[in-house]
Enzyme design. Structure first.
Site, PDB file in Angstrom:
ATOM      1  N   GLU A  42       5.176  -3.806  13.005  1.00  0.00           N
ATOM      2  CA  GLU A  42       4.722  -2.986  14.128  1.00  0.00           C
ATOM      3  C   GLU A  42       3.202  -2.852  14.171  1.00  0.00           C
ATOM      4  OE1 GLU A  42       6.115   1.032  15.936  1.00  0.00           O
ATOM      5  OE2 GLU A  42       5.139   1.490  14.036  1.00  0.00           O
ATOM      6  N   ASP A  43       2.573  -2.888  13.000  1.00  0.00           N
ATOM      7  CA  ASP A  43       1.132  -2.648  12.959  1.00  0.00           C
ATOM      8  C   ASP A  43       0.303  -3.817  13.475  1.00  0.00           C
ATOM      9  OD1 ASP A  43       1.329  -0.030  11.951  1.00  0.00           O
ATOM     10  OD2 ASP A  43       1.868  -0.860   9.996  1.00  0.00           O
ATOM     11  N   ARG A  60      -6.662   4.622   9.832  1.00  0.00           N
ATOM     12  CA  ARG A  60      -6.559   3.193  10.165  1.00  0.00           C
ATOM     13  C   ARG A  60      -7.082   2.840  11.565  1.00  0.00           C
ATOM     14  NH1 ARG A  60      -2.427   0.958   6.944  1.00  0.00           N
ATOM     15  NH2 ARG A  60      -2.591   1.933   4.886  1.00  0.00           N
ATOM     16  N   ARG A 109      -4.529  -5.958   5.141  1.00  0.00           N
ATOM     17  CA  ARG A 109      -3.593  -6.292   6.218  1.00  0.00           C
ATOM     18  C   ARG A 109      -4.279  -7.021   7.382  1.00  0.00           C
ATOM     19  NH1 ARG A 109       0.809  -2.074   7.732  1.00  0.00           N
ATOM     20  NH2 ARG A 109       1.676  -4.082   8.347  1.00  0.00           N
ATOM     21  N   CYS A 127       8.007   1.016  11.908  1.00  0.00           N
ATOM     22  CA  CYS A 127       7.137  -0.013  11.310  1.00  0.00           C
ATOM     23  C   CYS A 127       7.813  -1.361  11.173  1.00  0.00           C
ATOM     24  CB  CYS A 127       6.692   0.414   9.920  1.00  0.00           C
ATOM     25  SG  CYS A 127       6.534   2.159   9.677  1.00  0.00           S
ATOM     26  N   HIS A 150       0.088   7.295   9.948  1.00  0.00           N
ATOM     27  CA  HIS A 150      -0.027   6.877  11.351  1.00  0.00           C
ATOM     28  C   HIS A 150       0.489   7.991  12.269  1.00  0.00           C
ATOM     29  CE1 HIS A 150       0.322   2.475   9.905  1.00  0.00           C
ATOM     30  NE2 HIS A 150      -0.851   2.568  10.485  1.00  0.00           N
ATOM     31  N   LEU A 187       0.836  -1.214   0.000  1.00  0.00           N
ATOM     32  CA  LEU A 187       0.000   0.000   0.000  1.00  0.00           C
ATOM     33  C   LEU A 187       0.864   1.254   0.000  1.00  0.00           C
ATOM     34  CD1 LEU A 187      -2.483  -1.092   2.835  1.00  0.00           C
ATOM     35  CD2 LEU A 187      -2.952  -1.080   0.360  1.00  0.00           C
ATOM     36  N   ASP A 191       2.440  -6.048   2.731  1.00  0.00           N
ATOM     37  CA  ASP A 191       2.895  -5.072   3.736  1.00  0.00           C
ATOM     38  C   ASP A 191       3.350  -5.721   5.044  1.00  0.00           C
ATOM     39  OD1 ASP A 191       2.497  -2.286   2.658  1.00  0.00           O
ATOM     40  OD2 ASP A 191       0.512  -3.114   2.241  1.00  0.00           O
TER      41      ASP A 191
HETATM   42  C1  CIR Z   1       0.659   0.522   4.953  1.00  0.00           C
HETATM   43  O1  CIR Z   1       0.131   1.424   4.273  1.00  0.00           O
HETATM   44  O2  CIR Z   1       0.041  -0.114   5.801  1.00  0.00           O
HETATM   45  C2  CIR Z   1       2.111   0.196   4.696  1.00  0.00           C
HETATM   46  N1  CIR Z   1       2.397   0.401   3.317  1.00  0.00           N
HETATM   47  C3  CIR Z   1       3.008   1.042   5.559  1.00  0.00           C
HETATM   48  C4  CIR Z   1       2.847   0.746   7.017  1.00  0.00           C
HETATM   49  C5  CIR Z   1       3.727   1.576   7.871  1.00  0.00           C
HETATM   50  N2  CIR Z   1       3.599   1.207   9.231  1.00  0.00           N
HETATM   51  C6  CIR Z   1       3.784   2.022  10.257  1.00  0.00           C
HETATM   52  O3  CIR Z   1       3.937   3.222  10.094  1.00  0.00           O
HETATM   53  N3  CIR Z   1       3.709   1.502  11.474  1.00  0.00           N
END
Ligand code: CIR
Length: 264
Positions: free
Chosen positions: A71-72, A137, A91, A255, A168, A24, A66
């Site tokens: 971290e997410d 999100r 995700r 991340c 984020h 993404l 992704d």
């Molecule tokens: C996303 O859009 O979910 C990924 N391309 C990037 C996630 C980055 N994660 C973060 O800042 N913790």
């Protein structure tokens, strides 16, 4: 005051998959170069190890472009871990792939059940509170469920509005020590860090705000010399890591890992 918000023993990372080129992104600035991304990822893991981390490296997940942005998927606190419920539809299956690793390291692993959504990139743990950004999100119900789950361990959650167009909360800030936050001016302008010492990223270097403190080190993305200089002046031990390829997917230093001290 303790230093448990940046003093850790462990980190979890996941290798980028070949599908990462489909990750993404808010704006298309070109296809990430997988070879260079792997090199940067290896440098990042080496920097964590140099900072004292036992790094657990998970295998790539082709079905989840992704998924290197681990971290997410979870919030790891000293008392236990909480699996997230990502707001990005592509995700939503990622936390289940993180669960077995966390259940092997923690006696207590909880789960955001929904209906709300919340991603780890919106959560900043400091010594005194857990700051959670409301973003595209992370919604009100997600924050509410996190507040309920962490209350059992004595945490206070404070909600913060993430500026429009910022992915984020931690895209724009990071913890440097017990009382200091590195932040972009656009985020700090709301007064959300009142009571903390704030170091602003240099003008035009907003992407440097997504850095991490791990034990004695600050790991920041390369290419932001004026912010690096500010941190040097602040006596932080800075290590710079190339991030050009993950940046194409709005990803950065925070991340790419979960950082914690597990309690078995
Ligand atoms: C996303 O859009 O979910 C990924 N391309 C990037 C996630 C980055 N994660 C973060 O800042 N913790």
């Amino acid at each position: 005051m303790t230093d448990r918000s940046y003093r850790f023993t462990h980190a979890i990372c996941r290798a980028p998959s070949i599908s990462v080129i489909n990750g993404l992104r808010a704006i298309d600035t070109g296809t990430p170069d997988l070879g260079l991304m792997r090199q940067h990822h290896a440098d990042y893991i080496a920097a964590l190890r140099e900072a004292g981390a036992k790094v657990i490296e998970l295998s790539p997940l082709t079905d989840y472009p992704d998924s290197l942005f681990v971290e997410d998927t979870a919030l790891c606190l000293p008392e236990g871990a909480i699996l997230m419920r990502p707001g990005a539809p592509s995700r939503q299956g990622e936390p289940a792939h993180m669960a077995p690793t966390l259940t092997g390291l923690y006696a207590e692993v909880l789960q955001i059940e929904g209906p709300g959504t919340i991603e780890g990139g919106d959560i900043l743990v400091t010594e005194r509170e857990i700051l959670v950004g409301r973003s595209a999100r992370t919604d009100a119900k997600g924050v509410e469920e996190l507040t309920r789950l962490t209350a059992r361990w004595g945490y206070k959650v404070r909600e913060i509005a993430v500026p429009e167009g910022v992915l984020h909360f931690k895209t724009d800030c990071s913890l440097l020590d017990e009382e200091t936050i590195l932040s972009t001016e656009r985020l700090a302008a709301s007064g959300c860090f009142e009571g903390y010492r704030v170091i602003h990223t240099a003008e035009g270097e907003e992407a440097a705000a997504n850095s991490i403190r791990f034990n004695g080190r600050v790991i920041m993305p390369a290419g932001f010399p004026r912010t690096a200089e500010l941190l040097d002046w602040g006596d932080y031990d800075v290590r710079q890591i190339g991030n050009s390829e993950c940046a194409k997917l709005d990803g950065g230093m925070s991340c790419l890992s979960l950082r914690f001290t597990p309690k078995i």
